[in-house]
Design a protein around this motif. Structure first.
Motif, mmCIF file in Angstrom:
data_model
loop_
_atom_site.group_PDB
_atom_site.id
_atom_site.type_symbol
_atom_site.label_atom_id
_atom_site.label_comp_id
_atom_site.label_asym_id
_atom_site.label_seq_id
_atom_site.Cartn_x
_atom_site.Cartn_y
_atom_site.Cartn_z
ATOM 1 N N GLY A 251 0.811 -1.219 0.000
ATOM 2 C CA GLY A 251 0.000 0.000 0.000
ATOM 3 C C GLY A 251 0.842 1.266 0.000
ATOM 4 O O GLY A 251 1.978 1.276 -0.490
ATOM 5 N N TRP A 252 0.305 2.301 0.543
ATOM 6 C CA TRP A 252 1.015 3.592 0.572
ATOM 7 C C TRP A 252 2.032 3.602 1.706
ATOM 8 O O TRP A 252 3.166 4.009 1.537
ATOM 9 N N GLN A 253 1.622 3.094 2.861
ATOM 10 C CA GLN A 253 2.465 3.205 4.050
ATOM 11 C C GLN A 253 3.478 2.081 4.176
ATOM 12 O O GLN A 253 4.514 2.265 4.783
ATOM 13 N N GLY A 254 3.137 0.912 3.668
ATOM 14 C CA GLY A 254 3.981 -0.250 3.890
ATOM 15 C C GLY A 254 3.628 -0.901 5.209
ATOM 16 O O GLY A 254 2.958 -0.296 6.052
ATOM 17 N N LEU A 280 11.066 -4.009 -0.294
ATOM 18 C CA LEU A 280 11.013 -2.573 -0.020
ATOM 19 C C LEU A 280 9.578 -2.066 -0.194
ATOM 20 O O LEU A 280 9.040 -1.343 0.658
ATOM 21 N N ALA A 281 8.954 -2.471 -1.292
ATOM 22 C CA ALA A 281 7.592 -2.010 -1.567
ATOM 23 C C ALA A 281 6.631 -2.505 -0.505
ATOM 24 O O ALA A 281 5.702 -1.793 -0.112
ATOM 25 N N LEU A 286 4.449 2.590 -1.061
ATOM 26 C CA LEU A 286 4.724 3.438 -2.221
ATOM 27 C C LEU A 286 5.627 4.601 -1.813
ATOM 28 O O LEU A 286 6.431 5.089 -2.606
ATOM 29 N N ARG A 287 5.536 5.030 -0.543
ATOM 30 C CA ARG A 287 6.422 6.087 -0.040
ATOM 31 C C ARG A 287 7.875 5.683 -0.209
ATOM 32 O O ARG A 287 8.705 6.459 -0.670
ATOM 33 N N GLY A 288 8.177 4.450 0.179
ATOM 34 C CA GLY A 288 9.547 3.946 0.068
ATOM 35 C C GLY A 288 9.989 3.854 -1.378
ATOM 36 O O GLY A 288 11.149 4.139 -1.709
ATOM 37 N N ILE A 289 9.048 3.450 -2.251
ATOM 38 C CA ILE A 289 9.355 3.351 -3.677
ATOM 39 C C ILE A 289 9.668 4.745 -4.224
ATOM 40 O O ILE A 289 10.637 4.939 -4.963
ATOM 41 N N LEU B 42 -0.532 -1.156 -8.418
ATOM 42 C CA LEU B 42 -0.472 -2.306 -7.509
ATOM 43 C C LEU B 42 -0.737 -1.892 -6.064
ATOM 44 O O LEU B 42 -1.461 -2.548 -5.342
ATOM 45 N N GLN B 43 -0.111 -0.775 -5.666
ATOM 46 C CA GLN B 43 -0.106 -0.453 -4.238
ATOM 47 C C GLN B 43 -1.276 0.405 -3.798
ATOM 48 O O GLN B 43 -1.632 0.408 -2.627
#
Lengths: 382, 613
Positions: A251-254, A280-281, A286-289, B42-43
């Protein structure tokens, strides 16, 4: 910095030029170095989690990085003229070793990629990632650019010979990377658009014969799997289904560092090597990406910037090619893990565990630094 | 050559390079945007889908099968319990090559074709990531071998499960029934969710009748496991509700006494407490070890049981339908008294045979063969019961007619299932003109009434029916559906009361007196029973002629003779002043009632006097 001064080499007698910074003296491109340090630190952080919280894996990778940084800095000390002088000999030696691999090489997993000399194993194709662009740039550097048709053909031959030798090992990933690195030199040299479109048409046209005559069964399978991973859920599709699940579920936060269930519970294969981006993802979302992509983008922009400021054609072409090759790593790896591209053995540059690609990449950055700091030396010599 | 004339133009080259750099950056940005879009899709867009998928990967709903209720006898002796057993299962989703895994497993431990067949069937119906059982009852040795090879057998799981165990084996085989592996038809009929993780179900007997109560409620837990199927932690747990324990009226002492008294003869014993309707003993011999059935009996064992001449799988106590013979005489006597056709004083002349008016056929009394004459010139009811006079009852039957006989005998439970709480009970036959018309499409002949009057002809009863009839008799008409189960989880269960049979007290007492004399009278047909007896027993002997042995197709010469002998029957209750036990006994081919009567004595002694008796 003395950027402005270096744009005008004939004013070398100015005060600023008289006092080069320490970084300049040691041929260090400080912004690039800082970006690389940030990237490798980020990579080690992810690796700790991806390797199942193995400090051993992190230390091993840290050692590779240390060696690679030393090679980069040593590589930066070598003048570009010298690289240019060495280029044809390195190229000949490289092709020679590739032929040696073909006849005397040792293999693993059905591919014959290594040369064994005593107790030391050595993969010549890795060096060719640097040697091929060096050789093509050397060949084109003294010619009028954009090159004429004849020179383009000869340059293509210089690229094609090692690429074909590696393709038959077989090592599609490396062959493509080497071909790309050589072709990028041609692109940056300014070859006409008709070549580029021609190549594109040729590529599309050759897809069918390549499928029939060139690609091995397992390579075809990988392409089919990419197109439809569900067709073989537990076999070839497993990797890609699991990596997409890992990425998507982040997701966004991981899920948090070391909290990725896909990676921590062994659902994700190759989680610390080629598929580390999925860890990582999953864990940083997605922040990390975005953070990783930002670092990569800054490195790429710095590389292009170095190329733009380079004084000699050779330096320019090398900088452009090395930067674009670095990008190919990023694109292919991130694309394949996300199911956009077929799975080929391309690591996520400077993040995936492993020594070989790290050393080659950092040696490339060494050359890039040599390009970045070239003018001053040249200017002083004038 | 032109290129010698044209010189390198650094400015032009620089300009071209800049343009190419801009183009390269544009391409790089575009491709990074493609990648980013993909990761965004995807995310963010498909987040829920992948989140669910990742949870499904790691979290599995595991059924927690409930513990099956235990079964005790009236003294608290455990008759059916659960013992841990190890099961080899496979999680299909974690096995990449099933055939290879099965081959590897076959190298480690024996897996029969039946195991494989069951496994393949269950495989089709499984839920994703559900462990499908392949082999039951692993030995310690097999478990060790699996543990050693575990690393190369991903997806192979060994679980402990509680398995039904019958500590007394054959002693209670027909009383309890047994559980067995759920077969395809049962899987279709059972509520699938209730039986997740349960592989066994009651097949016959109490185990089947009380299946819902014994089974309990399935629980479940969410567990997190890794890619190799190893459970790492339990996330959520809903405990199963164990099945209720059953306490039976059965008394292991009486059960054992009956089995021992029967010995190796074929027969059945049913004992009922007339006060409660509780079944104190339910025996059919030969029995068999019910433990064999729990995990799928081997075809060799099964064919041995199925093909045995003694049909051990046949529950004689509730499925066996025998002519009750003279054991119906007390009930017939009640019918005569209640209908007013006879009184305690009225007599019938007994020349040793009986003839219907206007018919030359003679219906012989059994005593004619022995004495060449009747029991006495005139026989009253008391003597008719005590000495089992046929002529008296031939005459009574004729005057009563078959349909009224049906009416008077029905309340004792003849002709319909008693409704005892077990499975596969049969109804016997209490004939009537209507019954014959419907069952055989024929009219009733008066001669048939004569044989029916002494429990022969069309009359058939199961030992359970005879025991119930005896119990009705003993309790002066109190009718209760016989019950095996006395309490469920400590809550008493009363036997369902039926409409009582109302009769004059002096009629009961008259019949009782006749039955008492069977045992205690000088000329009673079972007077040998009274030797050393410490209580008053009311009994009635019976002998049933064997017409043929339907169940068996093959038998050798020696056995033909043995199997053509009469069945011996006996019914009894005691103590007479306040009966607490009513029994019915049949010994197949026992020759006569003398084979059966001592068994009643042994059973009642045990009940009234304790084990010493």
């Amino acid at each position: 910095m003395g950027d402005y001064v270096r744009q005008m080499p004939h004013q070398g007698s100015s005060d600023l030029a008289e006092r080069p910074s320490t970084a300049m003296r040691f041929h260090i491109d400080v912004p690039l170095l800082l970006l690389l340090l940030a990237l490798t630190a980020y990579g080690l952080f992810v690796l700790y989690s991806a390797s199942g919280q193995s400090m051993g894996a992190v230390i091993r990778q840290g050692r590779y990085f240390a060696v690679a940084y030393v090679i980069m800095i040593l590589g930066a000390q070598v003048s570009l003229q010298r690289y240019m002088r060495w280029a044809p000999w390195l190229y000949l030696a490289g092709v020679g070793t590739l032929l040696a691999v073909m006849f005397f090489g040792v293999g693993a997993k059905g591919a014959q990629r290594w040369l064994q000399i005593g107790g030391f194993r050595f993969q010549p194709s890795e060096i060719m990632k640097l040697v091929v662009p060096m050789a093509v740039a050397w060949y084109l550097a003294d010619r009028i650019l954009p090159p004429r048709f004849k020179f383009v053909l000869i340059a293509l031959a210089l690229v094609g010979l090692p690429a074909l030798l590696i393709l038959q090992q077989p090592d599609l990933g490396t062959a493509l990377l080497i071909a790309a690195s050589g072709l990028f030199v041609l692109f940056m040299a300014g070859i006409g658009l008709r070549y580029i479109f021609g190549a594109a048409v040729l590529a599309v046209a050759s897809a069918w014969p390549a499928w029939v005559f060139v690609l091995k069964d397992y390579q075809k399978q990988r392409i089919l799997t990419m197109l439809d991973p569900e067709s073989d859920k537990l076999g070839a599709g497993w990797n890609i289904i699991q990596s997409k699940t890992a990425i998507g579920s982040g997701g966004w936060q991981g899920k948090g560092w070391m909290q990725g269930t896909q990676s921590q519970l062994d659902f994700l294969p190759e989680s610390h090597t080629d598929f580390i981006i999925a860890v990582l993802a999953e864990e940083f979302g997605l922040r990390g990406i975005l953070m990783l992509m930002s670092l990569y983008l800054l490195i790429l922009l710095r590389g292009f910037w170095i190329g733009l400021r380079a004084q000699t054609s050779y330096g320019r072409m090398m900088a452009g090619s090395l930067t674009l090759t670095f990008f190919v790593y990023i694109f292919v790896n991130m694309g394949m893990v996300a199911g956009l591209l077929p799975v080929v053995g391309v690591p996520l540059p400077l993040v995936s565990a492993g020594g070989t690609s790290v050393v080659t990449l950092m040696a490339g950055f060494g050359i890039l630094m040599a390009v970045s700091t070239e003018k001053r030396t040249v200017a002083q010599g004038m | 050559m032109p290129q010698h004339i044209t010189l390198k133009d650094p400015h032009r080259e620089s300009r071209i390079y800049s343009a190419r750099t801009v183009a390269a950056i544009a391409i790089v940005l575009a491709l990074l945007a493609v990648i980013l879009t993909r990761y965004y899709a995807l995310q963010i867009t498909e987040y829920e889908t992948y989140r669910t998928q990742s949870d499904r990967n790691r979290v599995q709903l595991q059924p927690l099968p409930p513990k099956r209720g235990l079964i005790y006898d009236r003294n608290g002796v455990l008759l059916a319990d659960n013992t841990p057993s190890f099961i080899l299962s496979i999680v299909r989703e974690r096995v990449s090559d099933l055939d290879a895994t099965l081959t590897a497993l076959q190298g480690l431990l024996p897996i029969s074709a039946g195991d494989l067949e069951n496994f393949q069937k269950k495989l089709q119906r499984r839920r994703p990531y559900e462990a499908v059982p392949l082999r039951f009852r692993l030995t310690e040795d097999e478990r060790a071998r699996l543990a050693v090879n575990r690393y190369r057998l991903p997806g192979v799981v060994v679980d402990a499960q509680l398995l039904r165990h019958y500590p007394h084996g054959a002693l209670f085989s027909h009383a309890l029934g047994y559980v067995g592996r759920i077969n395809e038809r049962e899987a279709f009929e059972l509520d699938e969710s209730d039986y997740r993780g349960t592989f066994h179900v009651g097949k016959v007997g109490v185990e089947k009748y009380y299946e819902d109560i014994l089974h309990g409620e399935v629980g479940y837990q969410n567990v997190e496991s890794n890619a190799h199927g190893r459970v790492l932690r339990v996330l959520e747990r809903h405990a199963p509700v164990p099945g209720a324990d059953l306490t039976l009226h059965l008394d292991i002492r009486i059960q054992r006494a009956a089995v021992e008294a029967l010995g190796d003869r074929r027969g059945a014993v049913v004992a009922i407490d007339p006060l409660t309707g509780g079944v104190l003993a339910l025996v059919s011999t030969p029995g068999f070890d019910t433990n064999l059935f729990v995990n799928g009996i081997s075809s060799k064992d099964y064919s041995a049981l199925r093909d045995s001449l003694d049909v051990p799988l046949f529950n004689r106590a509730i499925q066996g339908q025998y002519p009750p013979g003279s054991t119906v005489k007390p009930m017939m006597g009640m019918a005569g008294l209640e209908s007013g056709l006879v009184t305690t004083e009225s007599t019938v002349p007994d020349p040793g045979w009986y003839r219907l008016p206007g018919d030359s056929r003679r219906y012989r009394d059994w005593i004619l063969r022995i004495r060449g004459t009747g029991h006495a010139p005139r026989v009253d009811l008391n003597m008719a019961i005590a000495e089992s006079c046929d002529v008296y009852f031939y005459d009574l039957a004729r005057r009563l007619t078959i349909d009224r006989m049906h009416e008077y005998m029905s309340p004792y439970g003849f002709g319909e299932r008693t409704g005892v709480d077990t499975t596969s009970e049969r109804s016997g036959v209490l004939p009537s003109t209507r019954w014959k018309r419907e069952a055989m499409g024929q009219v009733w002949y008066p001669g048939e009434t004569i044989s029916a009057g002494i429990g022969q002809g069309y009359v058939l009863a199961t030992p359970m029916q005879l025991a119930m009839a005896t119990s009705v008799l003993a309790s002066k008409g109190q009718r209760k559906t016989p019950r095996l189960v006395s309490s469920i989880d400590g809550e008493p269960v009363a036997a369902p009361l039926l409409e009582p049979l109302v009769a004059k007290d002096e009629h009961w007492l008259a019949v009782y007196e006749g039955m008492r004399e069977v045992v205690h009278g000088k000329r009673g047909t079972a007077k040998y029973l009274s030797k050393g007896i410490e209580y008053d027993m009311a009994g009635k002997t019976g002998t049933a002629q064997v017409i043929g042995i339907a169940q068996n197709a093959v038998y050798n010469e020696d056995e033909v003779a043995e199997r053509h002998r009469h069945h011996g029957l006996f019914i009894a209750f005691a103590p007479m002043e306040a009966p607490t036990i009513a029994v019915a006994i049949i010994v197949e081919n026992g020759g006569g009632s003398s084979a059966a009567a001592p068994i009643a004595r042994a059973v009642i002694d045990t009940w009234l006097l304790g084990e010493a008796g």
